[in-house]
Design an enzyme around this catalytic site. Structure first.
Site, mmCIF file in Angstrom:
data_model
loop_
_atom_site.group_PDB
_atom_site.id
_atom_site.type_symbol
_atom_site.label_atom_id
_atom_site.label_comp_id
_atom_site.label_asym_id
_atom_site.label_seq_id
_atom_site.Cartn_x
_atom_site.Cartn_y
_atom_site.Cartn_z
ATOM 1 N N TYR A 1 55.369 85.153 32.600
ATOM 2 C CA TYR A 1 53.967 85.382 32.239
ATOM 3 C C TYR A 1 53.800 84.951 30.782
ATOM 4 O O TYR A 1 54.261 85.618 29.867
ATOM 5 C CB TYR A 1 53.578 86.851 32.401
ATOM 6 N N LEU B 1 44.025 95.078 43.577
ATOM 7 C CA LEU B 1 42.557 95.027 43.477
ATOM 8 C C LEU B 1 42.023 93.692 43.970
ATOM 9 O O LEU B 1 40.842 93.389 43.813
ATOM 10 C CB LEU B 1 42.130 95.232 42.011
#
Ligand SMILES: NC(=O)c1ccc[n+]([C@@H]2O[C@H](COP(=O)([O-])OP(=O)(O)OC[C@H]3O[C@@H](n4cnc5c(N)ncnc54)[C@H](OP(=O)(O)O)[C@@H]3O)[C@@H](O)[C@H]2O)c1
Length: 293
Positions: free
Chosen positions: A63, A215
């Site tokens: 990341y 989500l």
């Protein structure tokens, strides 16, 4: 005042963590590449998570690359004794922000050392072998070779525990014959329920299941049913999506990702949200509707 502890705990191998954790991927720049647009805000999100009791943070050295781990180190060192940082290996980033598989013994060892250096650790709590046989999701294929490399790094003390990510049921079964697998991290949410059977199998064996994109990921879930249920309960749709996961199975550990303090607080507040049975039945319809289209 309700704290996140009221959502309960589950085991991650020989550690016990609260079921409400935090996923750090959103802290890197756009496309999970480069630095965050607001470094101080990213550090504040990490500090607030831990202040609210989060003891499970998900990350990876790819990341950024390196960025998210360096932020975690800066924000949280010296690390609390109860903090479990879970990372993943199996991919590398190109200068154009691309993701490519990186499963050779050298690449896996390099990834473990990158994580150790950037997180400032002597051993990694949990390392997920992030499978990448197919760009778009789990795909069959033996995982023996790369998993044995991780098991070797574990025997050398660089890794404490091993998990799998983006894995099929067959790969999880194969992995469990080769090494002790303490968690599986796959895509799963209200609308994306391919892993229902796997979750139940792992629950029966006391193994954690950690949904990524809880989500909905880069395009958060949108559904009239979700909004209607949330409206009736006085909660937000994202809170209902997380509460549904908490009630789906006891072995589910949440790592919702956000770069926003406001969203972090909203997500952690689900510790006090219990969905009534009628709402659960309605929410279950979302995935069936998805399958029908
Ligand atoms: N193993 C894997 O292959 C893999 C793949 C993807 C992710 N992961 C891990 O899973 C974690 C979670 O996944 P994710 O972060 O990609 O997706 P996610 O948790 O499903 O959703 C994140 C998205 O939702 C938004 N969001 C978060 N809370 C919100 C709220 N309360 N209201 C409205 N929007 C909200 C975020 O934007 P804001 O920043 O604006 O809040 C972001 O766009 C990651 O952080 C990463 O650690 C693993």
């Amino acid at each position: 005042m309700t704290t996140i502890a009221s959502a309960g705990t589950f085991t991650l191998g020989n550690r016990t963590v609260k079921r409400l954790g935090y996923g750090a991927m959103q802290l890197a720049g756009p496309g999970v590449f480069g630095p965050p647009k607001d470094r101080e805000a990213a550090l504040a999100v990490l500090r607030e998570a831990v202040k609210q009791g989060v003891d499970h943070i998900d990350t990876s050295d790819f990341y950024g690359p390196h960025v998210t781990n360096q932020l975690i180190r800066e924000a949280l060192q010296p690390y609390a004794d109860d903090l479990v940082i879970v990372t993943k290996v199996g991919a590398k980033r190109g200068a154009d922000a691309s993701w490519t598989p990186a499963f050779s013994a050298d690449e896996l060892a390099q990834a473990v050392h990158d994580n150790l250096r950037n997180l400032g650790l002597e051993a990694l709590d949990v390392v997920n072998l992030r499978l990448m046989f197919d760009a778009h999701g789990p795909a069959e294929g033996s995982i023996e070779e790369p998993l044995r490399v991780l098991a070797d790094l574990q025997s050398r003390g660089l890794i404490r525990q091993i998990g799998l990510s983006n894995a099929t049921r067959r790969q999880v079964a194969e992995g469990r014959r080769i090494a002790e697998i303490v968690c599986t991290q796959n895509q799963y949410n209200l609308a994306h329920r391919e892993d229902d059977a796997l979750i139940d199998e792992l629950a029966a064996d006391g193994i954690a299941y950690v949904p990524f994109f809880p989500l909905g990921g880069f395009s958060p879930l949108q559904s009239e049913t979700l909004s209607a249920v949330a409206g009736r309960l006085g909660a937000t749709p994202m809170q209902v999506a997380l509460a549904w996961l908490l009630q789906r199975a006891p072995n589910i550990l949440l790592i919702p990702g956000t770069s926003s303090l406001e969203h972090l607080r909203e997500n952690l507040a689900v510790a006090s949200l219990t969905l009534p049975d009628a709402a659960l039945t309605e929410l279950d319809e979302i995935s069936s509707a998805n399958t029908r289209t």
